[in-house]
Design a protein around this motif. Structure first.
Motif, PDB file in Angstrom:
ATOM      1  N   ARG A   7      36.879   0.219 -23.889  1.00 49.07           N
ATOM      2  CA  ARG A   7      35.655  -0.476 -24.480  1.00 49.07           C
ATOM      3  C   ARG A   7      34.957  -1.293 -23.492  1.00 49.07           C
ATOM      4  NH1 ARG A   7      34.514  -5.502 -28.459  1.00 49.07           N
ATOM      5  NH2 ARG A   7      32.676  -6.226 -27.519  1.00 49.07           N
ATOM      6  N   TYR A   8      35.908  -2.296 -22.750  1.00 42.28           N
ATOM      7  CA  TYR A   8      34.965  -3.141 -21.834  1.00 42.28           C
ATOM      8  C   TYR A   8      35.150  -2.268 -20.595  1.00 42.28           C
ATOM      9  CZ  TYR A   8      35.346  -6.763 -24.893  1.00 42.28           C
ATOM     10  OH  TYR A   8      35.337  -7.699 -25.897  1.00 42.28           O
ATOM     11  N   GLU A  66      31.779  -1.134 -20.955  1.00 38.15           N
ATOM     12  CA  GLU A  66      30.757  -2.324 -20.928  1.00 38.15           C
ATOM     13  C   GLU A  66      30.452  -2.672 -19.363  1.00 38.15           C
ATOM     14  OE1 GLU A  66      30.423  -6.647 -22.939  1.00 38.15           O
ATOM     15  OE2 GLU A  66      31.299  -5.078 -24.103  1.00 38.15           O
ATOM     16  N   TYR A  67      31.439  -2.862 -18.776  1.00 34.80           N
ATOM     17  CA  TYR A  67      31.500  -3.314 -17.344  1.00 34.80           C
ATOM     18  C   TYR A  67      31.279  -2.426 -16.372  1.00 34.80           C
ATOM     19  CZ  TYR A  67      33.111  -7.774 -19.573  1.00 34.80           C
ATOM     20  OH  TYR A  67      33.429  -8.828 -20.529  1.00 34.80           O
ATOM     21  N   ARG A  85      39.697  -7.734 -22.347  1.00 33.00           N
ATOM     22  CA  ARG A  85      38.527  -7.864 -21.751  1.00 33.00           C
ATOM     23  C   ARG A  85      38.674  -8.631 -20.454  1.00 33.00           C
ATOM     24  NH1 ARG A  85      35.757 -12.700 -21.657  1.00 33.00           N
ATOM     25  NH2 ARG A  85      37.186 -13.400 -23.361  1.00 33.00           N
TER      26      ARG A  85
END
Length: 312
Positions: A187-188, A191-192, A224
């Motif tokens: 997920r991160y 996102e990043y 994260r």
């Protein structure tokens, strides 16, 4: 849907894993979660009010989403309420939320006394099930203690607790940690806009051995930080220090007898939790299935710290 109430949201509060699929958080290989998954699928096919009991960060919001996604109301919205600041006026408007399919009242014991009375009357009166949204309540507290202390109305408690589902903390579903960690890292990374980190064997071992007092939310935060910092050694410094302290407190106190006792304790705890989940946390029925006295079951629940997560 129409205009939202001031204290309501169509998305869970920030930090509640709202971009990781509820299915990936709840489907598991651990013995403690398999009966929970079965109950979630069963509850999704009914309209009964559900009380979710779990430590903070253990997945109440994901469970609400999963029940909603599997229900006939899945095309409608979920409205999330923070009970600590919910007003009687907002409660009056719940049924005016048009397309709301499910309403979740988070930390139900934090409702003020007036709002508790209004909730009892507004949501559990003479209305038909299809005339309003599906109601799910959540709590991380022992609600029987809240009732005895006068902080939660007894009549409201018994109306929302006809079906209780207790979610196990992360330390009771360690087999799921690898897949959960992967979900959060992916997920991160998206996102990043970074590569998914490949964790070292030492870090994977630390993740498996750490007690995770913050549960899924703490695991998500660790993932994260790993992605954001891009430096595993730096990111893992705090968790490593906590684990070393935990191990030092137990040093020189481990024996074969203690290990055997611990294994027996874990097996007994798993059996009790599985039976309680199957009986919707009805303690009397569970005691009958376990072939022990009701008093003995209460004692064992107290031993494993679960005495408050049940119905009479």
């Amino acid at each position: 849907m129409g205009k939202l109430l001031p204290n309501a949201s169509e998305a869970p509060p920030p930090g509640h894993m709202n971009t990781v699929s509820a299915q990936s958080l709840l489907e598991s290989v651990s013995a403690s979660m398999r009966p929970v998954e079965a109950v979630i699928r069963e509850l999704a096919q009914s309209e009964v009010t559900v009380l979710l009991l779990a430590e903070r960060g253990a997945g109440k919001h994901a469970t609400v989403r999963r029940i909603h996604e599997l229900s006939r109301r899945s095309a409608q919205s979920i409205v999330w309420f923070r009970c600590s600041s919910l007003t009687p006026g907002e409660l009056d408007a719940v049924y005016g939320q048009g397309s709301a399919g499910t309403v979740f009242f988070d930390e139900i014991s934090e409702l003020n006394s007036t709002s508790q009375l209004r909730l009892r009357d507004a949501l559990f009166g003479e209305t038909e099930p299809d005339s309003g949204p599906r109601v799910i309540c959540g709590s991380s507290r022992d609600l029987e203690i809240e009732v005895k202390a006068g902080r939660l109305r007894e009549d409201l408690y018994y109306r929302i607790s006809s079906v209780c589902l207790r979610l196990p903390p992360l330390r009771q579903r360690r087999e799921d940690i690898p897949s959960l960690t992967t979900s959060f890292l992916e997920r991160y990374a998206r996102e990043y806009r970074r590569a998914v980190p490949e964790l070292s064997p030492e870090t994977l071992r630390l993740f498996q051995e750490y007690c995770w007092p913050g549960n899924l939310r703490e695991l998500e935060d660790a993932a994260r930080v790993l992605v954001a910092l891009g430096d595993e050694r730096l990111a893992m410094g705090g968790l490593r220090a906590l684990l070393i302290k935990q191990h030092s407190n137990q040093q020189n106190r481990i024996s074969l007898k203690a290990i055997s006792r611990a294994a027996s304790y874990e097996a007994e705890k798993e059996l009790i939790l599985n039976v309680l989940t199957r009986t919707r946390w009805n303690r009397r029925r569970a005691a009958q299935e376990l072939q022990i006295s009701y008093k003995a079951l209460l004692y064992k629940l107290k031993q494993i710290g679960c005495e408050g997560y049940s119905t009479p």
